[in-house]
Motif scaffolding. Structure first.
Motif, PDB file in Angstrom:
ATOM      1  N   TRP A  55       0.807  -1.211   0.000  1.00 33.55           N
ATOM      2  CA  TRP A  55       0.000   0.000   0.000  1.00 33.55           C
ATOM      3  C   TRP A  55       0.844   1.266   0.000  1.00 33.55           C
ATOM      4  O   TRP A  55       0.538   2.232  -0.704  1.00 33.55           O
ATOM      5  N   SER A  56       1.920   1.287   0.758  1.00 38.14           N
ATOM      6  CA  SER A  56       2.787   2.460   0.787  1.00 38.14           C
ATOM      7  C   SER A  56       3.364   2.739  -0.594  1.00 38.14           C
ATOM      8  O   SER A  56       3.416   3.888  -1.050  1.00 38.14           O
ATOM      9  N   VAL A  61       0.555   4.249  -2.866  1.00 38.06           N
ATOM     10  CA  VAL A  61       0.257   5.665  -2.616  1.00 38.06           C
ATOM     11  C   VAL A  61       1.347   6.557  -3.198  1.00 38.06           C
ATOM     12  O   VAL A  61       1.054   7.570  -3.858  1.00 38.06           O
ATOM     13  N   ASN A  62       2.611   6.186  -2.988  1.00 39.27           N
ATOM     14  CA  ASN A  62       3.709   6.998  -3.511  1.00 39.27           C
ATOM     15  C   ASN A  62       3.671   7.083  -5.035  1.00 39.27           C
ATOM     16  O   ASN A  62       3.898   8.152  -5.617  1.00 39.27           O
ATOM     17  N   LYS A  98      -7.823   2.235   3.780  1.00 39.24           N
ATOM     18  CA  LYS A  98      -6.769   2.632   2.843  1.00 39.24           C
ATOM     19  C   LYS A  98      -7.273   3.650   1.818  1.00 39.24           C
ATOM     20  O   LYS A  98      -6.543   4.578   1.434  1.00 39.24           O
ATOM     21  N   LEU A 108      -5.721   7.322   1.151  1.00 39.73           N
ATOM     22  CA  LEU A 108      -5.370   7.850  -0.164  1.00 39.73           C
ATOM     23  C   LEU A 108      -6.040   9.191  -0.394  1.00 39.73           C
ATOM     24  O   LEU A 108      -5.423  10.131  -0.917  1.00 39.73           O
ATOM     25  N   LYS A 154      -4.094  11.915   1.354  1.00 43.13           N
ATOM     26  CA  LYS A 154      -2.844  12.225   0.657  1.00 43.13           C
ATOM     27  C   LYS A 154      -3.114  13.068  -0.590  1.00 43.13           C
ATOM     28  O   LYS A 154      -2.396  14.040  -0.880  1.00 43.13           O
TER      29      LYS A 154
END
Length: 399
Positions: free
Chosen positions: A218-219, A222-223, A254, A258, A261
């Motif tokens: 997941w990280s 997102v990036n 999640k 997102l 972010k």
């Protein structure tokens, strides 16, 4: 146009490097006139219009990189001698005359011309009226470089045509055209396809998708999403749609992460009906045609899918066939996605922003082709040639 030897072509490019650097201030000042006259409502178009010192440095780098590349013309592709002693040699050859039609971006006046010229093609440049002052100065630079080396200005020529005149030129060109490259949005592409009477190679439309698998880190996801969406909204390789597998662990949590972010980066979020249950405060799409749109803005559509197959089908139906990415830790799943998604570039755990000639090792690019003939992806120097058969005999006749 006649075939030029490599030395003459490279000498023109050496002259161009000196002229561009010498005229740096003049180019930037001309660009300021274009910027002052531009209505900034279309931020993506405005961003593409800007020429500053960094952009001039990039122009210089593009010319130098092409100058240092091998000449793509006259390379032997195959060499076969038949039983009847005919020797058949297939070699690379120039297209002839290329017309490129593009909006904004004065740097295309440099990159497209340097590639076409090194590949021994004549190029006609039809830039947008919003970049007129910038393009006129850049054309003057090209003409000085050509004439300084004893060549005609006709090798690189800016067309000063209005929309109606362009339409007529496409229907009844006043000189032979071998290839047209429309570099821009759907309206421009459709306009050229409707009126052109020679080969058209489509470029520029994005509408790129990213699929977050249930097996995604997941990280990492997102990036990659943030980079692909926000790094350069005016790029045709920017991200427009995200599909998330509903079986992703902690799915709702999640998606909310997102959302936070994206909002930190001022991205407008659109959602489908399923995602709207998790993010009810965001606009739910009412018309499915929005799935076909390339946004060129800080805007992202998030949708839910139930499987890898669902994601592939959605992408193949709606995308611009430019770039698509999957975020997953399962390599077999990634390969299934990459084999079956119909795009010029497919990615595993990476941003779509890498679909670019320089980033992919091609060097300067004329455009990003989303067609399948004669080439797909970045159109660099080696893609601006066709082929030609040379057949050597000694009186053979066919019986």
């Amino acid at each position: 146009m006649k075939l030029l030897n490599t030395e003459i072509k490279n000498n023109v490019l050496k002259s161009m490097l000196q002229i561009l650097d010498r005229e740096r201030h003049t180019i930037i000042e001309a660009n300021k006139k274009d910027l002052d006259a531009f209505q900034k409502a279309d931020q993506a178009l405005y961003d593409r219009l800007i020429v500053n010192d960094k952009k001039v440095d990039e122009m210089l780098a593009a010319v130098e990189a092409v100058m240092l590349q091998d000449d793509p013309v006259g390379k032997e592709i195959s060499n076969t001698t038949l039983k009847n002693k005919l020797n058949i040699v297939n070699t690379t050859a120039p297209f002839g005359t290329i017309l490129i039609i593009y909006e904004s971006r004065p740097d295309v006046t440099i990159e497209a011309a340097v590639l076409a010229f090194k590949a021994n093609n004549k190029i006609l440049l039809k830039g947008g009226k919003e970049a007129l002052h910038s393009n006129l100065v850049l054309e003057q630079c090209w003409h000085e470089a050509l004439e300084a080396n004893g060549l005609s200005k006709d090798w690189i020529k800016l067309l000063h045509l209005k929309r109606e005149e362009t339409q007529e030129f496409l229907k009844n060109p006043t000189e032979p055209l071998d290839l047209i490259v429309p570099r821009g949005g759907e309206r421009l592409i459709n306009f050229v396809k409707t009126h052109a009477t020679c080969a058209v190679l489509v470029s520029g439309r994005g509408n790129n998708f990213l699929y977050v698998s249930e097996y995604a880190d997941w990280s990492k996801a997102v990036n990659v999403i943030i980079n692909a969406k926000t790094d350069k909204i005016s790029g045709c390789n920017a991200l427009d749609k995200v599909l998330i597998n509903k079986n992703l662990p902690q799915y709702a949590t999640k998606i909310k992460m997102l959302k936070q972010k994206l909002e930190q980066h001022h991205v407008e979020i659109l959602v489908d009906h399923k995602i709207s249950d998790i993010l009810p405060e965001h606009n739910t799409i009412a018309d499915h045609h929005i799935w076909y749109e390339e946004f060129l803005a800080l805007k992202l559509l998030i949708g839910e899918v139930s499987s890898l197959e669902d994601a592939i089908a959605t992408i193949n139906k709606y995308s611009g066939k430019h770039s698509a990415s999957i975020i997953t830790e399962e390599k077999a799943e990634a390969m299934t996605f990459m084999h079956n998604v119909d795009s010029a570039a497919v990615y595993h755990n990476a941003s779509t922003r890498f679909t670019d000639g320089g980033q992919m090792g091609v060097g300067a690019e004329l455009a990003i082709s989303t067609d399948k003939l004669h080439h797909r992806g970045p159109l660099g120097l080696n893609q601006l040639v066709t082929n030609k058969y040379y057949v050597y005999g000694d009186g053979q006749v066919r019986v």
